[in-house]
Design a protein around this motif. Structure first.
Motif, mmCIF file in Angstrom:
data_model
loop_
_atom_site.group_PDB
_atom_site.id
_atom_site.type_symbol
_atom_site.label_atom_id
_atom_site.label_comp_id
_atom_site.label_asym_id
_atom_site.label_seq_id
_atom_site.Cartn_x
_atom_site.Cartn_y
_atom_site.Cartn_z
ATOM 1 N N ASP A 265 62.473 -31.971 -6.030
ATOM 2 C CA ASP A 265 61.579 -32.186 -7.159
ATOM 3 C C ASP A 265 60.140 -31.924 -6.743
ATOM 4 O O ASP A 265 59.724 -32.325 -5.650
ATOM 5 C CB ASP A 265 61.681 -33.635 -7.665
ATOM 6 N N VAL A 266 59.387 -31.254 -7.613
ATOM 7 C CA VAL A 266 57.935 -31.097 -7.441
ATOM 8 C C VAL A 266 57.311 -31.848 -8.611
ATOM 9 O O VAL A 266 57.533 -31.493 -9.765
ATOM 10 C CB VAL A 266 57.524 -29.609 -7.489
ATOM 11 N N VAL A 267 56.585 -32.935 -8.317
ATOM 12 C CA VAL A 267 56.074 -33.789 -9.391
ATOM 13 C C VAL A 267 54.549 -33.830 -9.346
ATOM 14 O O VAL A 267 53.949 -34.608 -8.612
ATOM 15 C CB VAL A 267 56.627 -35.228 -9.272
ATOM 16 N N PRO A 268 53.891 -32.976 -10.145
ATOM 17 C CA PRO A 268 52.435 -33.038 -10.198
ATOM 18 C C PRO A 268 51.967 -34.252 -10.992
ATOM 19 O O PRO A 268 52.687 -34.752 -11.863
ATOM 20 C CB PRO A 268 52.041 -31.736 -10.906
ATOM 21 N N ALA A 269 50.786 -34.744 -10.673
ATOM 22 C CA ALA A 269 50.147 -35.836 -11.413
ATOM 23 C C ALA A 269 48.653 -35.534 -11.450
ATOM 24 O O ALA A 269 48.242 -34.403 -11.201
ATOM 25 C CB ALA A 269 50.458 -37.171 -10.752
ATOM 26 N N ALA B 133 50.545 -26.624 -19.071
ATOM 27 C CA ALA B 133 51.161 -27.930 -18.835
ATOM 28 C C ALA B 133 50.881 -28.312 -17.385
ATOM 29 O O ALA B 133 51.317 -27.631 -16.465
ATOM 30 C CB ALA B 133 52.656 -27.864 -19.100
ATOM 31 N N ALA B 134 50.091 -29.382 -17.197
ATOM 32 C CA ALA B 134 49.700 -29.767 -15.840
ATOM 33 C C ALA B 134 50.700 -30.738 -15.228
ATOM 34 O O ALA B 134 51.151 -30.566 -14.108
ATOM 35 C CB ALA B 134 48.308 -30.402 -15.850
ATOM 36 N N PHE B 135 51.024 -31.778 -15.984
ATOM 37 C CA PHE B 135 51.974 -32.751 -15.446
ATOM 38 C C PHE B 135 52.593 -33.541 -16.585
ATOM 39 O O PHE B 135 52.106 -33.519 -17.716
ATOM 40 C CB PHE B 135 51.323 -33.684 -14.417
ATOM 41 N N GLY B 136 53.688 -34.222 -16.265
ATOM 42 C CA GLY B 136 54.399 -35.010 -17.272
ATOM 43 C C GLY B 136 54.101 -36.481 -17.105
ATOM 44 O O GLY B 136 53.074 -36.861 -16.552
ATOM 45 N N GLY B 137 55.026 -37.306 -17.572
ATOM 46 C CA GLY B 137 54.822 -38.746 -17.525
ATOM 47 C C GLY B 137 54.754 -39.268 -18.938
ATOM 48 O O GLY B 137 54.874 -38.492 -19.890
ATOM 49 N N LEU C 61 58.348 -28.183 -22.653
ATOM 50 C CA LEU C 61 57.183 -27.854 -21.829
ATOM 51 C C LEU C 61 57.387 -28.380 -20.410
ATOM 52 O O LEU C 61 57.504 -29.576 -20.191
ATOM 53 C CB LEU C 61 55.916 -28.473 -22.426
ATOM 54 N N ARG C 62 57.437 -27.473 -19.450
ATOM 55 C CA ARG C 62 57.589 -27.871 -18.052
ATOM 56 C C ARG C 62 56.271 -27.617 -17.346
ATOM 57 O O ARG C 62 55.619 -26.600 -17.612
ATOM 58 C CB ARG C 62 58.688 -27.042 -17.380
ATOM 59 N N PRO C 63 55.873 -28.520 -16.436
ATOM 60 C CA PRO C 63 54.621 -28.298 -15.726
ATOM 61 C C PRO C 63 54.543 -26.885 -15.146
ATOM 62 O O PRO C 63 55.509 -26.398 -14.567
ATOM 63 C CB PRO C 63 54.647 -29.365 -14.643
ATOM 64 N N GLY C 64 53.413 -26.246 -15.377
ATOM 65 C CA GLY C 64 53.221 -24.888 -14.922
ATOM 66 C C GLY C 64 53.268 -23.879 -16.050
ATOM 67 O O GLY C 64 52.686 -22.799 -15.959
ATOM 68 N N CYS C 65 53.956 -24.225 -17.152
ATOM 69 C CA CYS C 65 54.089 -23.229 -18.220
ATOM 70 C C CYS C 65 52.789 -23.132 -19.019
ATOM 71 O O CYS C 65 51.960 -24.036 -19.024
ATOM 72 C CB CYS C 65 55.279 -23.550 -19.138
ATOM 73 N N LEU D 245 42.352 -32.018 -10.893
ATOM 74 C CA LEU D 245 43.375 -31.266 -11.615
ATOM 75 C C LEU D 245 43.451 -29.774 -11.296
ATOM 76 O O LEU D 245 44.550 -29.245 -11.155
ATOM 77 C CB LEU D 245 43.168 -31.459 -13.115
ATOM 78 N N PRO D 246 42.299 -29.077 -11.161
ATOM 79 C CA PRO D 246 42.425 -27.648 -10.831
ATOM 80 C C PRO D 246 43.190 -27.450 -9.519
ATOM 81 O O PRO D 246 44.015 -26.540 -9.389
ATOM 82 C CB PRO D 246 40.966 -27.183 -10.695
ATOM 83 N N GLU D 247 42.929 -28.354 -8.549
ATOM 84 C CA GLU D 247 43.615 -28.273 -7.262
ATOM 85 C C GLU D 247 45.110 -28.603 -7.412
ATOM 86 O O GLU D 247 45.958 -28.005 -6.761
ATOM 87 C CB GLU D 247 42.965 -29.224 -6.249
ATOM 88 N N VAL D 248 45.405 -29.600 -8.285
ATOM 89 C CA VAL D 248 46.811 -29.960 -8.525
ATOM 90 C C VAL D 248 47.569 -28.761 -9.081
ATOM 91 O O VAL D 248 48.657 -28.409 -8.618
ATOM 92 C CB VAL D 248 46.915 -31.158 -9.495
ATOM 93 N N LEU D 249 46.975 -28.113 -10.094
ATOM 94 C CA LEU D 249 47.624 -26.962 -10.724
ATOM 95 C C LEU D 249 47.861 -25.845 -9.708
ATOM 96 O O LEU D 249 48.961 -25.278 -9.628
ATOM 97 C CB LEU D 249 46.752 -26.421 -11.867
#
Lengths: 292, 201
Positions: free
Chosen positions: B38-42, B116-120, B189-193, B18-22
Motif C-alpha cells: 500500500d502507498v498511503v499519501p496524507a 487527487a492528493a490523498f484519501g481519508g 478517484l484514486r490518489p494520483g489521478c 502537499l506538493p512534496e507529497v504528490l
C-alpha cells in the motif's frame, strides 16, 4: 449435493475472514482479514487450502455449524473444546463432517479467537477482492447469525498431508509483544515508559484495536499532527494517554501520534489477548539502520 | 525527506507539504519498489506498507534515491471527468467570498484540472488539490449535520465530492450523479489521478 455450512449458533461474534484486501488503503479501504492471520493460515494448510482461503473467525467460542454434504474441516487459534455430535475432536487436526453432523465449539480456556477452515474455503461473494468482514468500514459479509448458510468452494486438487500439527496455544498469563519505537516516539516525554508499564487489555477492544489501560503515557508537546497513514500493529496514543494497539480493521489514517509499532508476527498474538489479560511491550530496534 | 520507522510493516516518509507529497507518491508509484502492498499519501506524509519480510533497509535506500520533483507536471495517468450541476447552497456565498461571482466560481472550478492528493474521511473520498488558487475559501462556520452524497465542495485549498451522505463543513457549490464509490469497483478517484469538472445542467 452442494456443499454448505449451516450456522446453528454463533456465540459472541463469528465472522467470515480471509487475508483481506491489500492495496486499497489510499482510497480509504483498510486491509482487514483474519485478526490472527497465522492461525487462519495454519488451519487452511491443514485442509490443503490456499493459505488465504476464507474461514470462520470465532470470538470466545460458542459456534455451532451443521454440514450439508461431506466436509473436511480444521480448527486453530484459541483452543476451544470441540465436539462433533457430542464426540470430542481436537484442534490442528483433520475433522470429517458427514452430512447433517454438527460441529460445536465450547469456550476456549485461553486465547480469544478460534479459526475454522473448511476444505474448499467459505465461498461467499467477495467484495473488492476479499471475503473478509471489516467491522470498521462495514465491507464484506454480514456477521454470522443462526440460520446463515455459507456456501463451500470446490475442494483444491492438493490433498491434506498432515493429520495433526503440534502448535503452541495462546498463553493465559501475561503476553509480551515486541515493538519498535514508532514514527512519533519523540512526541512523548519518554517512550520507554511504554515498556515499563504492565497494561491491561480493556473490554472495549475489538477487531479495530486493543485498548490498553494503565499509567498514561506523557506527551512531550501537544503539537497537532496532520492525519497520517497507519499500519496494523501501530500503538497510537490518544490525548488521554492510554494506548490503542491497532489490529486487523484499523482506520487507514489517524491524527494521534504512534508511539511504537508491534512487529507483524506479534500482532497475531495480540489478537489472541482476552479482555482483562495483561500485556507488556519489549522495545526492539528497527530492522533497518538510519545511516546513509 | 525524513524516513520514520513503522516496525517491520513499513516506512513513513515525511516531507514539507502537499506538493512534496504528490511528487513523492508519484515517484514511488512509478518506481514500484518490490514488496509494497500500500502507498498511503496524507497531508505531509506518504506511508509505504510492505509484505512481511521485505528488506526495509533496501527500500529506504531506494526511496532516498528517488527523483522527486515537487511542482513538476503530473505523469500521464488516469483522468476522470466529473459532470457537475452547479446549484450548491453555498455557490452564492463562495462567489462573494472569492469576488468571482457564481459564474466565475464555476469557470474557475472547471477551468483548471485538479489532482487527487490523498484519501481519508470515508472510503471513496479524495482531497483534490492543484485547482484555481482563487477558489480558496474557509470551511463553513457551522457544519451541516447531513450533506447529500454527490455534493461537490470547497474547503481551504481542497475540493472534494462526498461519496455518501455524511455530516460536513465544506462549502457546497454543486452536485454530481457520478458514483464516487461502489462495492464492485471501489473508489472512482484514486490518489494520483487527474480530475476535471465539467458543468452540466
Amino acid at each position: 449435493m452442494t456443499r454448505k455450512l449451516e450456522v446453528v449458533a454463533t456465540g459472541a461474534l463469528a465472522l467470515v475472514e480471509d487475508l483481506g484486501r491489500p492495496g486499497l488503503a489510499a482510497t480509504g479501504v483498510g486491509r482487514s482479514g483474519a485478526a490472527d492471520r497465522r492461525s487462519l493460515r495454519l488451519a487452511n494448510r491443514l485442509v490443503a487450502n490456499p493459505e488465504g482461503a476464507a474461514g470462520i473467525e470465532v470470538v470466545f467460542g460458542g459456534l455451532a455449524v451443521r454440514a450439508h454434504g461431506l466436509l473436511t474441516v480444521a480448527l486453530s487459534g484459541a483452543p476451544a473444546p470441540a465436539d462433533v455430535d457430542g464426540t470430542p475432536v481436537g484442534h490442528h487436526a483433520l475433522i470429517t463432517l458427514y452430512p447433517g453432523q454438527v460441529l460445536r465449539l465450547g469456550v476456549p480456556p485461553t486465547g480469544l479467537r478460534t479459526y475454522l477452515a473448511v476444505r474448499g474455503g467459505i465461498a461467499v461473494e467477495p467484495v473488492l477482492g476479499s471475503r473478509s468482514t471489516d467491522v470498521l468500514s462495514g465491507l464484506g459479509p454480514e456477521k454470522l447469525s443462526p440460520g446463515t448458510i455459507l456456501p463451500v468452494g470446490t475442494e483444491p486438487a492438493e490433498l491434506p498431508l498432515i493429520d495433526v500439527a503440534p502448535v503452541a496455544v495462546p498463553p493465559g498469563d501475561d503476553v509480551v509483544l515486541r515493538a519498535v519505537p514508532g514514527p512519533r516516539a519523540d512526541f512523548f516525554t519518554d517512550v520507554t515508559a511504554l515498556a515499563r508499564t504492565t497494561w491491561t487489555a480493556s473490554s472495549r477492544s475489538d477487531r479495530v484495536g486493543m485498548r490498553l489501560e494503565g499509567e498514561p503515557l506523557e506527551r512531550a508537546s501537544l503539537e497537532e499532527l496532520p492525519s497520517e497513514g497507519l499500519v496494523r500493529g501501530a500503538v497510537q496514543v490518544p490525548p488521554g494517554g492510554e494506548p490503542v494497539l491497532f489490529l486487523a480493521d484499523h482506520p487507514v489514517t489517524g491524527g494521534y501520534p504512534v508511539a511504537a509499532v508491534v512487529l507483524d508476527a506479534d500482532v497475531d498474538r495480540a489478537a489472541q489477548v482476552r479482555p482483562g489479560q495483561r500485556v507488556r511491550f519489549v522495545l526492539v530496534p528497527p530492522p533497518w539502520k538510519d545511516t546513509p | 525527506m525524513r524516513v520514520l520507522p513503522c516496525g517491520d510493516s513499513g516506512l513513513l516518509l515525511e516531507v514539507d507539504g502537499l506538493p512534496e507529497v504528490l511528487a513523492l507518491a508519484d515517484a514511488v508509484r512509478a518506481a514500484q519498489p518490490e514488496g509494497i502492498l500500500d502507498v498511503v499519501p496524507a497531508a505531509r506524509t506518504v506511508l509505504l506498507s510492505v509484505e512481511p519480510g521485505t528488506d526495509l533497509a533496501a527500500l529506504r535506500r531506494t526511496v532516498l534515491d528517488l527523483d522527486v520533483r515537487p511542482g513538476a507536471a503530473p505523469p500521464e495517468g488516469e483522468r476522470v471527468v466529473i459532470e457537475v450541476v452547479y446549484d450548491g447552497p453555498d455557490l452564492e456565498e463562495v462567489g462573494e467570498l472569492t469576488g468571482l461571482g457564481p459564474e466565475g466560481v464555476v469557470e474557475a472550478h472547471t477551468g483548471t484540472p485538479w489532482r487527487a492528493a490523498f484519501g481519508g474521511f470515508a472510503p471513496g473520498f479524495a482531497y483534490l488539490v492543484g485547482g484555481d488558487p482563487r477558489l480558496r475559501v474557509p470551511r463553513r462556520e457551522v457544519s451541516r449535520t447531513s450533506v447529500p452524497a454527490g455534493s461537490v465542495g470547497l474547503a481551504g485549498e481542497f475540493s472534494g465530492v462526498y461519496p455518501r451522505s455524511s455530516p460536513g463543513g465544506w462549502q457546497l457549490i454543486g452536485h454530481t450523479d457520478a458514483e464516487l464509490w461502489s462495492m464492485e469497483r471501489g473508489a472512482l478517484l484514486r490518489p494520483g489521478c487527474t480530475v476535471v469538472f465539467k458543468a452540466v445542467r
